[in-house]
Every structure is written in C-alpha cells, then in structure tokens.
Design a protein around this motif. Structure first.
Motif, mmCIF file in Angstrom:
data_model
loop_
_atom_site.group_PDB
_atom_site.id
_atom_site.type_symbol
_atom_site.label_atom_id
_atom_site.label_comp_id
_atom_site.label_asym_id
_atom_site.label_seq_id
_atom_site.Cartn_x
_atom_site.Cartn_y
_atom_site.Cartn_z
ATOM 1 N N GLU A 17 100.182 80.897 48.327
ATOM 2 C CA GLU A 17 100.658 79.867 48.936
ATOM 3 C C GLU A 17 102.447 80.445 49.763
ATOM 4 O O GLU A 17 102.495 79.162 50.455
ATOM 5 C CB GLU A 17 101.233 79.209 47.691
ATOM 6 C CG GLU A 17 100.322 78.234 47.058
ATOM 7 C CD GLU A 17 100.437 77.465 45.397
ATOM 8 O OE1 GLU A 17 101.502 77.294 45.877
ATOM 9 O OE2 GLU A 17 99.766 76.977 44.303
ATOM 10 N N LEU A 63 97.256 79.601 56.416
ATOM 11 C CA LEU A 63 97.045 77.709 56.738
ATOM 12 C C LEU A 63 96.202 77.467 57.811
ATOM 13 O O LEU A 63 95.325 77.060 56.803
ATOM 14 C CB LEU A 63 98.166 77.037 58.380
ATOM 15 C CG LEU A 63 99.598 77.692 58.564
ATOM 16 C CD1 LEU A 63 100.702 77.479 59.161
ATOM 17 C CD2 LEU A 63 100.222 77.231 57.075
ATOM 18 N N ASP A 64 95.130 78.537 57.406
ATOM 19 C CA ASP A 64 93.964 77.980 57.237
ATOM 20 C C ASP A 64 93.481 77.129 56.416
ATOM 21 O O ASP A 64 92.433 77.442 56.402
ATOM 22 C CB ASP A 64 92.955 79.132 58.610
ATOM 23 C CG ASP A 64 91.275 78.942 58.575
ATOM 24 O OD1 ASP A 64 91.335 77.547 58.623
ATOM 25 O OD2 ASP A 64 90.894 79.615 58.395
ATOM 26 N N ILE A 66 94.837 77.012 53.091
ATOM 27 C CA ILE A 66 95.221 75.923 52.521
ATOM 28 C C ILE A 66 94.921 74.211 53.329
ATOM 29 O O ILE A 66 94.617 73.990 52.371
ATOM 30 C CB ILE A 66 96.936 75.901 52.768
ATOM 31 C CG1 ILE A 66 97.696 77.591 51.955
ATOM 32 C CG2 ILE A 66 97.692 74.746 51.855
ATOM 33 C CD1 ILE A 66 98.903 77.208 51.967
ATOM 34 N N GLU A 67 95.114 74.323 54.398
ATOM 35 C CA GLU A 67 94.867 73.109 55.331
ATOM 36 C C GLU A 67 93.690 73.419 55.813
ATOM 37 O O GLU A 67 93.117 72.132 56.664
ATOM 38 C CB GLU A 67 96.118 73.050 56.576
ATOM 39 C CG GLU A 67 97.118 73.030 55.393
ATOM 40 C CD GLU A 67 98.265 72.556 56.160
ATOM 41 O OE1 GLU A 67 98.536 72.938 57.266
ATOM 42 O OE2 GLU A 67 99.912 72.946 56.050
ATOM 43 N N ASN A 95 108.064 73.945 54.299
ATOM 44 C CA ASN A 95 107.551 75.315 54.682
ATOM 45 C C ASN A 95 108.433 76.323 54.730
ATOM 46 O O ASN A 95 108.246 76.842 55.697
ATOM 47 C CB ASN A 95 107.181 74.629 57.176
ATOM 48 C CG ASN A 95 105.400 73.853 56.167
ATOM 49 O OD1 ASN A 95 105.032 73.860 55.390
ATOM 50 N ND2 ASN A 95 105.369 72.364 57.369
#
Length: 222
Positions: A17, A63-64, A66-67, A95
C-alpha cells in the motif's frame, strides 16, 4: 524482482500500500532486518543509486495495482513524479504516505531529498541516525553497528548485564584456575643404606623354586 535500470531490486511484504526507497540492495536487506517486526503491506525498493525515475515507475505500478491505472505507458511512468507534482495529488492526505525515502544519511542522500522537495513532491523520510559526530551513515553500517553493540552485552545470571568490552574485563577480578593439590610424600633420608646379613645362610627359608645365589653374586649386593 530484478529488471531494467528503473526497476531495481524490490520486495513485497504483504499487499503493498506504500513504497520505501533505499539506495542499494544491501541497504534494502539491512533495513528489512532492522524493521521486519513492524513492516507490513509495503514494497521495499532499491534504486541502485538516487533515481527519481525508479520512484516514478514504482509509484505508477503501485497506483495501477491499487486503482487500476492503465492509460500510462512505461515511458510516461518514468516521468510520473513531476506530472503528479503539477496536480493536487500530493496534497491529499491519503497520498502523502505513499512514498518513504530511506536513503543514506550523507550529503548525496540529503541533496536528493531537497531536490524532490523543490519539485513539490511529498514523502516521508526515514534516515539511519548519526552518532558520535559521524558525518554519514547507511542502513548496512547502522545494522553492523547495532549488532556489534548487541554482542557487547549479554544477559547475566541474576540481575543486570555483563559487558564484554575490554574496559569491563580489566575491571573484573581474574579467577585463577585451581591447581592440583600435591600429595605429601613421607620424609625419607636420601643417604640411607640397606644392609643384608649373610653370615648364617642356614637360617634362610629355601623352597625348591627359589634360585640359589652363589657367594660371588651375593658379594655384589653391597
């Protein structure tokens, strides 16, 4: 895993994370050894130096994951930091803790920190502490220093600790190894002489198995 120059050695602990960046693989392993009891859901990354492109790439990949960002190609991913810095991305509380810089505590490492700050990139900082007027420290040296300190102290039976340093050994009473006790020998005069009487051999007890000494042999006894 190992990859191209912007990938670096990286290790996942749990489901990442956030990201912690170190300068070299040995620093990564040392940092893990020092902090393994408190690390969770994090990716440790070795930059193989001080590379903001490595930070950009791994931030993009995180980020890819996670989101689900899929509209940025690899070339753009290496430039992600300045792109995000021109937005309000790092102003969001969620962030601000995505990136931790655990670089060497030296001129180069501190300069890299200031460089990223000047670009409005937000991150946490975790540096190996300096002690005793030291001018630089990396995580591997800090680990070796800590282990040397731990080895210099051992638990003592009873209370307190036993310090194994030379100064403490000098102050300890040296125990002597017990020497074996010599057996006391009876006093016996060294100049004593033994006398034999052979004037009357008939008084001697003789058995068939005995050897009968000749007179000239007997004269050699004294």
């Amino acid at each position: 895993m190992l990859g191209d120059g912007s990938t670096g050695l990286n290790i996942d602990i749990g489901t990442p994370e956030r990201l912690i960046f170190l300068e070299a693989p040995i620093d990564l392993m040392s940092y893990y050894e020092l902090n393994k009891n408190r690390l969770e859901n994090v990716r440790l990354v070795s930059m193989d130096g001080l590379k903001d492109t490595t930070i950009s790439r791994h931030l993009y990949e995180l980020l890819d994951e996670i989101e689900g960002l899929t509209d940025i190609n690899l070339d753009d991913a290496k430039k992600l930091l300045p792109i995000l810095a021109n937005t309000n991305f790092f102003d969001l509380d969620a962030n601000r803790e995505l990136i931790t810089l655990a670089v060497d505590n030296d001129k180069a490492g501190l300069g890299f920190i200031e460089k990223l700050k000047s670009k409005n990139i937000k991150f946490d900082i975790d540096l190996p502490p300096l002690e005793n007027n030291q001018k630089k420290m990396d995580w591997n040296d800090f680990l070796k220093q800590k282990k040397a300190l731990d080895l210099s102290q051992e638990p003592n039976i009873g209370s307190g600790t036993f310090n194994r340093t030379s100064s403490s050994l000098d102050s300890q009473a040296v125990k002597e190894v017990p020497q074996p006790v010599e057996q006391v020998q009876p006093t016996f005069p060294t100049n004593a002489q033994l006398h034999f009487s052979i004037t009357n051999p008939q008084k001697s007890i003789r058995k068939p198995s005995y050897y009968k000494a000749k007179r000239k042999e007997l004269t050699k006894i004294n």
